[in-house]
Design an enzyme around this catalytic site. Structure first.
Site, PDB file in Angstrom:
ATOM      1  N   TYR A   1      -1.574  -0.137  11.124  1.00  0.00           N
ATOM      2  CA  TYR A   1      -1.789  -0.873   9.866  1.00  0.00           C
ATOM      3  C   TYR A   1      -0.624  -0.635   8.904  1.00  0.00           C
ATOM      4  O   TYR A   1      -0.035  -1.580   8.364  1.00  0.00           O
ATOM      5  CB  TYR A   1      -3.108  -0.429   9.216  1.00  0.00           C
ATOM      6  CG  TYR A   1      -3.204  -0.793   7.749  1.00  0.00           C
ATOM      7  CD1 TYR A   1      -3.351  -2.114   7.339  1.00  0.00           C
ATOM      8  CD2 TYR A   1      -3.121   0.198   6.752  1.00  0.00           C
ATOM      9  CE1 TYR A   1      -3.413  -2.453   5.979  1.00  0.00           C
ATOM     10  CE2 TYR A   1      -3.187  -0.130   5.405  1.00  0.00           C
ATOM     11  CZ  TYR A   1      -3.330  -1.450   5.021  1.00  0.00           C
ATOM     12  OH  TYR A   1      -3.385  -1.783   3.685  1.00  0.00           O
TER      13      TYR A   1
ATOM     14  N   LYS B   1       2.237  -3.252   7.339  1.00  0.00           N
ATOM     15  CA  LYS B   1       2.439  -3.498   5.904  1.00  0.00           C
ATOM     16  C   LYS B   1       3.885  -3.163   5.508  1.00  0.00           C
ATOM     17  O   LYS B   1       4.462  -3.813   4.639  1.00  0.00           O
ATOM     18  CB  LYS B   1       1.456  -2.663   5.073  1.00  0.00           C
ATOM     19  CG  LYS B   1      -0.006  -3.056   5.227  1.00  0.00           C
ATOM     20  CD  LYS B   1      -0.330  -4.450   4.700  1.00  0.00           C
ATOM     21  CE  LYS B   1      -0.296  -4.534   3.193  1.00  0.00           C
ATOM     22  NZ  LYS B   1      -0.762  -5.855   2.694  1.00  0.00           N
TER      23      LYS B   1
ATOM     24  N   THR C   1       0.823  -1.213   0.000  1.00  0.00           N
ATOM     25  CA  THR C   1       0.000   0.000   0.000  1.00  0.00           C
ATOM     26  C   THR C   1       0.860   1.268   0.000  1.00  0.00           C
ATOM     27  O   THR C   1       1.999   1.246   0.508  1.00  0.00           O
ATOM     28  CB  THR C   1      -0.911  -0.002   1.255  1.00  0.00           C
ATOM     29  OG1 THR C   1      -1.527   1.270   1.381  1.00  0.00           O
ATOM     30  CG2 THR C   1      -0.123  -0.277   2.539  1.00  0.00           C
ATOM     31  N   ASP C   2       0.290   2.349  -0.517  1.00  0.00           N
ATOM     32  CA  ASP C   2       1.008   3.637  -0.483  1.00  0.00           C
ATOM     33  C   ASP C   2       1.263   4.108   0.945  1.00  0.00           C
ATOM     34  O   ASP C   2       2.176   4.902   1.195  1.00  0.00           O
ATOM     35  CB  ASP C   2       0.248   4.710  -1.284  1.00  0.00           C
ATOM     36  CG  ASP C   2      -1.191   4.934  -0.845  1.00  0.00           C
ATOM     37  OD1 ASP C   2      -1.633   4.323   0.149  1.00  0.00           O
ATOM     38  OD2 ASP C   2      -1.890   5.739  -1.503  1.00  0.00           O
ATOM     39  N   GLU C   3       0.456   3.599   1.901  1.00  0.00           N
ATOM     40  CA  GLU C   3       0.551   4.104   3.280  1.00  0.00           C
ATOM     41  C   GLU C   3       1.893   3.799   3.941  1.00  0.00           C
ATOM     42  O   GLU C   3       2.220   4.402   4.959  1.00  0.00           O
ATOM     43  CB  GLU C   3      -0.581   3.534   4.146  1.00  0.00           C
ATOM     44  CG  GLU C   3      -1.939   3.904   3.615  1.00  0.00           C
ATOM     45  CD  GLU C   3      -3.069   3.717   4.617  1.00  0.00           C
ATOM     46  OE1 GLU C   3      -2.806   3.567   5.812  1.00  0.00           O
ATOM     47  OE2 GLU C   3      -4.226   3.735   4.167  1.00  0.00           O
TER      48      GLU C   3
HETATM   49  P1  NAD Z   1     -10.192  -6.925   2.786  1.00  0.00           P
HETATM   50  O1  NAD Z   1     -10.144  -6.569   4.225  1.00  0.00           O
HETATM   51  O2  NAD Z   1     -11.425  -6.667   1.998  1.00  0.00           O
HETATM   52  O3  NAD Z   1      -9.862  -8.483   2.611  1.00  0.00           O
HETATM   53  C1  NAD Z   1      -8.845  -9.126   3.330  1.00  0.00           C
HETATM   54  C2  NAD Z   1      -9.032 -10.634   3.153  1.00  0.00           C
HETATM   55  O4  NAD Z   1      -7.969 -11.297   3.855  1.00  0.00           O
HETATM   56  C3  NAD Z   1     -10.350 -11.157   3.740  1.00  0.00           C
HETATM   57  O5  NAD Z   1     -10.968 -12.022   2.819  1.00  0.00           O
HETATM   58  C4  NAD Z   1      -9.917 -11.897   4.996  1.00  0.00           C
HETATM   59  O6  NAD Z   1     -10.770 -12.984   5.340  1.00  0.00           O
HETATM   60  C5  NAD Z   1      -8.528 -12.357   4.605  1.00  0.00           C
HETATM   61  N1  NAD Z   1      -7.670 -12.599   5.774  1.00  0.00           N
HETATM   62  C6  NAD Z   1      -7.480 -11.778   6.835  1.00  0.00           C
HETATM   63  N2  NAD Z   1      -6.655 -12.358   7.719  1.00  0.00           N
HETATM   64  C7  NAD Z   1      -6.311 -13.566   7.198  1.00  0.00           C
HETATM   65  C8  NAD Z   1      -5.465 -14.623   7.643  1.00  0.00           C
HETATM   66  N3  NAD Z   1      -4.821 -14.570   8.816  1.00  0.00           N
HETATM   67  N4  NAD Z   1      -5.325 -15.702   6.844  1.00  0.00           N
HETATM   68  C9  NAD Z   1      -5.984 -15.780   5.659  1.00  0.00           C
HETATM   69  N5  NAD Z   1      -6.814 -14.818   5.209  1.00  0.00           N
HETATM   70  C10 NAD Z   1      -6.962 -13.718   5.968  1.00  0.00           C
HETATM   71  O7  NAD Z   1      -8.927  -6.204   2.139  1.00  0.00           O
HETATM   72  P2  NAD Z   1      -8.751  -5.529   0.711  1.00  0.00           P
HETATM   73  O8  NAD Z   1      -9.198  -4.133   0.791  1.00  0.00           O
HETATM   74  O9  NAD Z   1      -9.275  -6.435  -0.324  1.00  0.00           O
HETATM   75  O10 NAD Z   1      -7.159  -5.503   0.634  1.00  0.00           O
HETATM   76  C11 NAD Z   1      -6.436  -6.615   0.111  1.00  0.00           C
HETATM   77  C12 NAD Z   1      -4.950  -6.323   0.185  1.00  0.00           C
HETATM   78  O11 NAD Z   1      -4.664  -5.143  -0.563  1.00  0.00           O
HETATM   79  C13 NAD Z   1      -4.433  -6.068   1.595  1.00  0.00           C
HETATM   80  O12 NAD Z   1      -3.165  -6.668   1.710  1.00  0.00           O
HETATM   81  C14 NAD Z   1      -4.327  -4.558   1.695  1.00  0.00           C
HETATM   82  O13 NAD Z   1      -3.328  -4.177   2.586  1.00  0.00           O
HETATM   83  C15 NAD Z   1      -3.957  -4.214   0.267  1.00  0.00           C
HETATM   84  N6  NAD Z   1      -4.359  -2.878  -0.205  1.00  0.00           N
HETATM   85  C16 NAD Z   1      -5.669  -2.470  -0.059  1.00  0.00           C
HETATM   86  C17 NAD Z   1      -6.044  -1.233  -0.570  1.00  0.00           C
HETATM   87  C18 NAD Z   1      -7.463  -0.737  -0.461  1.00  0.00           C
HETATM   88  O14 NAD Z   1      -7.741   0.405  -0.838  1.00  0.00           O
HETATM   89  N7  NAD Z   1      -8.425  -1.537   0.000  1.00  0.00           N
HETATM   90  C19 NAD Z   1      -5.098  -0.410  -1.202  1.00  0.00           C
HETATM   91  C20 NAD Z   1      -3.777  -0.857  -1.314  1.00  0.00           C
HETATM   92  C21 NAD Z   1      -3.432  -2.109  -0.813  1.00  0.00           C
HETATM   93  O1  DAU Z   2      -4.164   4.091   0.551  1.00  0.00           O
HETATM   94  C1  DAU Z   2      -4.387   2.708   0.529  1.00  0.00           C
HETATM   95  C2  DAU Z   2      -5.145   2.316   1.764  1.00  0.00           C
HETATM   96  O2  DAU Z   2      -6.450   2.851   1.614  1.00  0.00           O
HETATM   97  C3  DAU Z   2      -5.209   0.811   1.993  1.00  0.00           C
HETATM   98  O3  DAU Z   2      -3.918   0.330   2.240  1.00  0.00           O
HETATM   99  C4  DAU Z   2      -6.120   0.478   3.175  1.00  0.00           C
HETATM  100  O4  DAU Z   2      -6.266  -0.922   3.286  1.00  0.00           O
HETATM  101  C5  DAU Z   2      -7.469   1.115   2.939  1.00  0.00           C
HETATM  102  O5  DAU Z   2      -8.287   0.893   4.056  1.00  0.00           O
HETATM  103  C6  DAU Z   2      -7.320   2.610   2.675  1.00  0.00           C
HETATM  104  O6  DAU Z   2      -6.891   3.325   3.861  1.00  0.00           O
HETATM  105  P1  DAU Z   2      -7.525   4.759   4.227  1.00  0.00           P
HETATM  106  O7  DAU Z   2      -7.330   5.002   5.656  1.00  0.00           O
HETATM  107  O8  DAU Z   2      -7.099   5.800   3.269  1.00  0.00           O
HETATM  108  O9  DAU Z   2      -9.078   4.401   3.868  1.00  0.00           O
HETATM  109  P2  DAU Z   2     -10.455   4.686   4.623  1.00  0.00           P
HETATM  110  O10 DAU Z   2     -11.510   4.210   3.684  1.00  0.00           O
HETATM  111  O11 DAU Z   2     -10.461   4.175   6.001  1.00  0.00           O
HETATM  112  O12 DAU Z   2     -10.478   6.280   4.685  1.00  0.00           O
HETATM  113  C7  DAU Z   2     -10.385   7.082   3.518  1.00  0.00           C
HETATM  114  C8  DAU Z   2     -10.381   8.530   3.975  1.00  0.00           C
HETATM  115  O13 DAU Z   2     -11.669   8.854   4.523  1.00  0.00           O
HETATM  116  C9  DAU Z   2      -9.387   8.839   5.065  1.00  0.00           C
HETATM  117  O14 DAU Z   2      -8.894  10.155   4.901  1.00  0.00           O
HETATM  118  C10 DAU Z   2     -10.200   8.767   6.343  1.00  0.00           C
HETATM  119  C11 DAU Z   2     -11.565   9.252   5.896  1.00  0.00           C
HETATM  120  N1  DAU Z   2     -12.713   8.683   6.612  1.00  0.00           N
HETATM  121  C12 DAU Z   2     -12.791   7.338   6.772  1.00  0.00           C
HETATM  122  C13 DAU Z   2     -13.862   6.757   7.412  1.00  0.00           C
HETATM  123  C14 DAU Z   2     -13.934   5.263   7.619  1.00  0.00           C
HETATM  124  C15 DAU Z   2     -13.730   9.527   7.059  1.00  0.00           C
HETATM  125  O15 DAU Z   2     -13.680  10.749   6.892  1.00  0.00           O
HETATM  126  N2  DAU Z   2     -14.809   8.953   7.705  1.00  0.00           N
HETATM  127  C16 DAU Z   2     -14.906   7.605   7.912  1.00  0.00           C
HETATM  128  O16 DAU Z   2     -15.914   7.165   8.512  1.00  0.00           O
END
Ligand code: NAD
Ligand code: DAU
Length: 344
Positions: free
Chosen positions: A154, A158, A127-129
């Site tokens: 988090y 990562k 992730t970019d984070e």
């Molecule tokens: P998500 O939370 O929707 O899904 C995570 C999945 O992992 C779930 O199906 C969960 O059951 C499984 N999981 C959790 N713990 C586990 C374990 N111990 N063993 C096996 N499975 C397990 O997440 P997502 O948003 O689909 O993100 C997927 C990946 O992409 C993550 O690694 C996250 O860090 C990365 N990522 C997400 C975003 C985003 O915007 N959502 C952006 C950049 C990177």
């Molecule tokens: O940037 C990539 C990341 O994006 C991934 O690695 C993470 O898995 C994913 O959860 C996401 O992280 P963020 O913290 O950016 O996403 P979130 O959806 O939680 O929040 C997006 C923005 O909105 C952030 O600035 C916080 C804000 N927010 C979030 C929630 C849940 C609100 O203002 N209100 C809310 O209730």
């Protein structure tokens, strides 16, 4: 003798992992997938509906348990793609323990098991984070060698996982690729994340909690564009390489809410400012030049087209939404947002 490529996907019942499974089944007719997922609160069997395909095998298991991983990971596996993670920043602020277990220990277990089983290539979804926060109103972007500066538990977990992947490549010669992406949106995203939470609350005429002043910036990408970038990195990425993925689409949080409300024809008065997230990163912005030039990747969706598709999917899939917003979600919501801003 089978000439099918064996691909082992972890976290394939989650939001992005299940989109990747769909993409692989559609694009790679010569692959057989093992989808290994613990089915935590975020893992949703509904995400795998319609995926009854003889090339897709689901196994419930925990990536931090080497016995379970070795029981599912076959010799001769071509690629392991690690999506499995605890993925929500707010939950990591409430308690980091599961994040360390799954994201750090789990990644190391997968690396060890991959070496033991002779897996040819290991893809880590990051992730970019891990690179922290960028200054507001600047032209600074995250590039592949931006310094690590994770700010939430988090992000730190990562970042640790990336270090372990790098070490496995350097020390043991494991063929690895790391991809880092910004904020994904699209169908099947669990409504704890901002965009589906705002969308589902708006659809139900409920207030939308916006942290702080709402001016934090995220770099949004449609989930299928992210998955196509991962596929390219998996097929053609440099061994030991890292690729930043982003659609050059920076949006302030309040603008995201305004776009949703305007598209749905709902009043902007649903927007409700609430207490800020502790340590809230101000701005993320990816420079995707490397993946564009080296792997010829481009996003297909614009912000407008991606948002339309996403809204349409949530409108058409009320049952999915209802099920994800019931039960434990209600407890989480009450704990996170307090009594004054309830979802029903
Ligand atoms: P998500 O939370 O929707 O899904 C995570 C999945 O992992 C779930 O199906 C969960 O059951 C499984 N999981 C959790 N713990 C586990 C374990 N111990 N063993 C096996 N499975 C397990 O997440 P997502 O948003 O689909 O993100 C997927 C990946 O992409 C993550 O690694 C996250 O860090 C990365 N990522 C997400 C975003 C985003 O915007 N959502 C952006 C950049 C990177
Ligand atoms: O940037 C990539 C990341 O994006 C991934 O690695 C993470 O898995 C994913 O959860 C996401 O992280 P963020 O913290 O950016 O996403 P979130 O959806 O939680 O929040 C997006 C923005 O909105 C952030 O600035 C916080 C804000 N927010 C979030 C929630 C849940 C609100 O203002 N209100 C809310 O209730």
């Amino acid at each position: 003798m089978s000439f099918m490529r064996k691909i082992f996907i972890t976290g394939g019942a989650g939001f992005i992992g299940s989109a990747f499974v769909r993409l692989l089944l559609a694009e790679l007719p010569d692959c057989e997938l093992t989808n290994f997922d613990a089915l935590t609160y975020a893992g949703n069997p509904d995400n795998l509906e319609e995926l009854h395909n003889e090339r897709h095998h689901f196994i419930q298991g925990d990536i931090a348990d080497s016995r379970e991983v070795l029981g599912a990971l076959e010799e001769g596996t071509d690629v392991l793609v690690n999506f499995a993670a605890e993925s929500h920043v707010d939950r990591s602020i409430a308690s980091a323990k599961e994040f360390i277990r799954t994201n750090v220990l789990g990644t190391q277990v997968l690396l060890d098991c991959a070496r033991q089983r002779g897996v040819r290539r290991f893809i880590q979804i990051s992730t970019d984070e891990v690179m922290g926060s960028l200054p507001e109103d600047s032209t600074a972007y995250f590039v592949e060698d931006s310094p690590f500066a994770p700010n939430s538990p988090y992000a730190a977990s990562k970042a640790a996982a990336e270090h372990l992947v790098r070490a496995a490549h350097h020390t043991f010669g494991l063929d690895t690729v790391i991809t880092r992406c910004g904020n994904n949106y699209g169908p099947r995203q669990f409504p704890e994340k901002f965009l589906p939470l705002a969308l589902s609350n708006a659809m139900n005429d409920q207030p939308i909690p916006v942290y702080g002043d709402g001016r934090n910036v995220r770099d949004w990408i449609y989930v299928d564009d992210h998955c196509r970038a991962i596929l390219l990195a998996m097929e053609n990425g440099r061994s030991g390489g890292t690729y930043n993925i982003g659609a050059r689409n920076e949006q302030q949080n309040i603008d995201v809410v305004h776009s949703l409300l305007d598209t749905l024809g709902k009043p902007r008065s649903l927007l409700s400012f609430v207490q800020d997230r502790p340590g809230h990163d101000r701005r993320y912005a990816m420079d995707p030049t490397l993946i564009e030039t080296e792997l010829n990747w481009r996003p297909r969706e614009t912000w407008e087209s991606g948002l339309q598709k996403t809204i349409h999917w949530y409108q058409e899939n009320g049952r999915w939404l209802e099920r994800t917003r019931s039960g434990a979600y209600q407890d989480y919501y009450r704990q996170q947002y307090g009594a004054e801003i309830q979802a029903t």
